[in-house]
Design an enzyme around this catalytic site. Structure first.
Site, mmCIF file in Angstrom:
data_model
loop_
_atom_site.group_PDB
_atom_site.id
_atom_site.type_symbol
_atom_site.label_atom_id
_atom_site.label_comp_id
_atom_site.label_asym_id
_atom_site.label_seq_id
_atom_site.Cartn_x
_atom_site.Cartn_y
_atom_site.Cartn_z
ATOM 1 N N HIS A 35 0.836 -1.213 0.000
ATOM 2 C CA HIS A 35 0.000 0.000 0.000
ATOM 3 C C HIS A 35 0.870 1.262 0.000
ATOM 4 C CE1 HIS A 35 -4.201 -1.555 0.489
ATOM 5 N NE2 HIS A 35 -3.497 -2.649 0.773
ATOM 6 N N THR A 36 2.080 1.100 -0.494
ATOM 7 C CA THR A 36 2.959 2.265 -0.637
ATOM 8 C C THR A 36 2.932 2.801 -2.065
ATOM 9 O OG1 THR A 36 4.736 0.667 -0.927
ATOM 10 C CG2 THR A 36 4.575 1.707 1.231
ATOM 11 N N ALA A 124 -5.823 -14.852 -4.767
ATOM 12 C CA ALA A 124 -4.779 -15.237 -3.818
ATOM 13 C C ALA A 124 -3.809 -14.093 -3.551
ATOM 14 C CB ALA A 124 -4.030 -16.459 -4.332
ATOM 15 N N LEU A 126 -1.984 -12.576 -5.736
ATOM 16 C CA LEU A 126 -0.766 -12.771 -6.525
ATOM 17 C C LEU A 126 -0.877 -12.101 -7.896
ATOM 18 C CD1 LEU A 126 -0.129 -16.507 -5.565
ATOM 19 C CD2 LEU A 126 0.840 -14.444 -4.523
ATOM 20 N N GLU A 158 -7.192 -1.021 -15.376
ATOM 21 C CA GLU A 158 -7.729 -1.507 -14.104
ATOM 22 C C GLU A 158 -8.439 -0.377 -13.339
ATOM 23 O OE1 GLU A 158 -5.440 -4.469 -12.271
ATOM 24 O OE2 GLU A 158 -6.004 -3.912 -10.243
ATOM 25 N N ASP A 170 1.805 -3.972 -9.411
ATOM 26 C CA ASP A 170 1.619 -5.315 -9.966
ATOM 27 C C ASP A 170 1.995 -5.358 -11.446
ATOM 28 O OD1 ASP A 170 0.549 -5.551 -7.446
ATOM 29 O OD2 ASP A 170 -1.529 -5.622 -8.117
ATOM 30 N N TYR A 222 -10.065 -1.481 0.182
ATOM 31 C CA TYR A 222 -8.847 -1.002 -0.470
ATOM 32 C C TYR A 222 -8.976 0.494 -0.774
ATOM 33 C CZ TYR A 222 -4.961 -0.759 -3.803
ATOM 34 O OH TYR A 222 -3.789 -0.416 -4.458
HETATM 35 C C1 GLA Z 1 -2.904 -4.546 -4.817
HETATM 36 C C2 GLA Z 1 -2.795 -3.378 -5.780
HETATM 37 C C3 GLA Z 1 -1.386 -2.800 -5.786
HETATM 38 C C4 GLA Z 1 -0.906 -2.485 -4.368
HETATM 39 C C5 GLA Z 1 -1.151 -3.672 -3.453
HETATM 40 C C6 GLA Z 1 -0.844 -3.367 -2.022
HETATM 41 O O1 GLA Z 1 -2.108 -5.607 -5.260
HETATM 42 O O2 GLA Z 1 -3.125 -3.797 -7.079
HETATM 43 O O3 GLA Z 1 -1.334 -1.653 -6.591
HETATM 44 O O4 GLA Z 1 -1.507 -1.320 -3.880
HETATM 45 O O5 GLA Z 1 -2.489 -4.137 -3.518
HETATM 46 O O6 GLA Z 1 0.508 -3.089 -1.859
#
Ligand code: GLA
Length: 395
Positions: A35-36, A124, A126, A158, A170, A222
């Site tokens: 979450h950074t 999951a 991932l 997204e 991601d 989120y």
């Molecule tokens: C999800 C989001 C990412 C990130 C993570 C938490 O995977 O898609 O952008 O914010 O959560 O680090």
């Protein structure tokens, strides 16, 4: 990696004819920095060996036709010239969103038939959806397209087409990851560097544990965390929480919830840099210290950011009690996976301890997955992929 032969067979059975090629995009795990990314901070993810394969062929009309081995029976057809956010829902929104975002960025998007298969478990934590976006981006974009630009386009799909307010981590991991490395990404400048990451060389091992409590990023928590971080930054008079490096500065936040949220972000940024520093310093065995940072990060995600879930906490506790160097939940939270760092000889006891903790509570057994830092998205050689050779046939 899931078999290219299976996706070619799916293509043949659903579309008839032969695919022009097979593309692969990996899921990701995250070593540090949760979450950074949307706070313009630091992340240190790595690409997995597991991912999405897509067999595709161009069509001469302006239609995108999609099928997936994970959605038997479903065939989704969209007209490229009529694409608009909100119009396609479910799994097909991710590839359709990429076609839309590529067109918005000025790409000439061709019609295509695309068959998709995956060996990243969905839900999951991932990044199976980012892998789907990135595989589609490679299928539809010019092969010479800049990968950072493609990551931004996939993220736009997204955010604006699917409606999930995620950051850039991601897609960057999927498109920029490198075997034997983690990717240190500065989410403000988007500067990326490859950090050597080979636990086996030091007798350590990563265990990736899918707790099978599945998460759903659109469910609102989120976005709520993101809004809280933005509010904290506003109250502190900075463009984003990245601009804060001293937890002492957070005393000015009178709301205890906002203060805890911000404290997680500030300390996780520091941990991401610290882990990258330990991995690059080359002096001694970095893994005991990295393990401690993983566990600190889990406590911060659990207590300050409040996004952990009961199966993740039980997994971390059981892993540590069985001798893991450290462990933490990864990803967006509220479900998904735990990453544990263990000495080679502790891998089996840790697995057994986690499986036992789940069995005692009558939870569905956890899934233990490989977590090898792997190469980024690529086109697989068609001849090679027909022979199931795939993994290193990138072009
Ligand atoms: C999800 C989001 C990412 C990130 C993570 C938490 O995977 O898609 O952008 O914010 O959560 O680090």
């Amino acid at each position: 990696m899931t078999g290219p032969a299976a996706v070619l067979e799916l293509f043949r059975s659903r579309f008839g004819g032969t695919a022009d090629g097979v593309w692969f995009a990996p899921g990701r795990a995250n070593l540090m920095g949760e979450h950074t990314d949307y706070n313009e901070g630091f992340v240190l993810p790595f690409a997995l060996g597991q991912g999405i394969v897509a067999a595709a062929a161009r069509r001469s009309d302006r239609r995108l036709v999609l099928c997936s081995a994970q959605e038997p029976g479903s065939l989704v057809e969209v007209a490229l010239d009529a694409l608009a956010p909100g119009q396609v829902t479910g799994w097909a929104a991710y590839p359709a969103g990429v076609a839309w975002a590529l067109a918005c960025a000025g790409y000439q998007v061709p019609g295509a038939c695309v068959a998709i298969d995956s060996d990243v478990p969905a839900g999951a934590g991932l990044s199976s959806s980012a892998a789907l976006e990135c595989a589609t981006a490679l299928v539809l974009a010019d092969p010479a397209a800049d990968r950072r630009e493609l990551a931004a386009i996939a993220r736009r799909a997204e955010n604006d087409f699917v409606g999930v307010p995620s950051g850039i981590m991601d897609q960057s991991a999927s498109l920029l990851g490198r075997r034997g490395h983690a990717l240190l990404l500065d989410c403000r400048s988007l500067e990326a560097s490859q950090v050597p990451f080979d636990p086996a060389a030091s007798g350590a091992r990563l265990l990736l544990i899918n707790t099978r409590a599945s998460h759903e990023l659109t469910a609102g928590e989120y976005g709520r965390r993101r809004a809280e971080c933005e509010q904290a930054a506003r109250l502190l008079g900075v463009p984003s929480l990245r601009y804060l490096t001293d937890v002492g500065d957070l005393r000015r936040l009178t709301d205890p919830v906002l203060r805890r949220r911000a404290r997680h972000v500030v300390t996780d940024n520091q941990r991401a840099l610290e882990v990258a520093g330990l991995l690059t310093s080359g002096s001694g065995d970095p893994y005991p210290a990295i393990g401690r940072l993983l566990t600190q990060a889990h406590r911060s995600l659990r207590d300050d950011f409040e996004i952990s879930w009961v199966e993740a906490d039980a997994t971390v506790d059981a892993a540590l009690a069985a001798g893991a160097l450290g462990a933490r939940m990864i990803g967006g939270g509220f479900g998904g996976s735990v990453l544990a760092l263990v000495r080679q000889d502790a891998a089996e006891p840790v697995r057994a301890a986690v499986a036992g903790a789940f069995a005692r509570r009558s939870w569905t057994a956890p899934e233990f997955l490989e977590a090898a830092p792997s190469d980024s998205a690529r086109r697989l050689g068609l001849l090679m992929s027909r022979r199931e050779g795939g993994s290193s046939a990138g072009t």
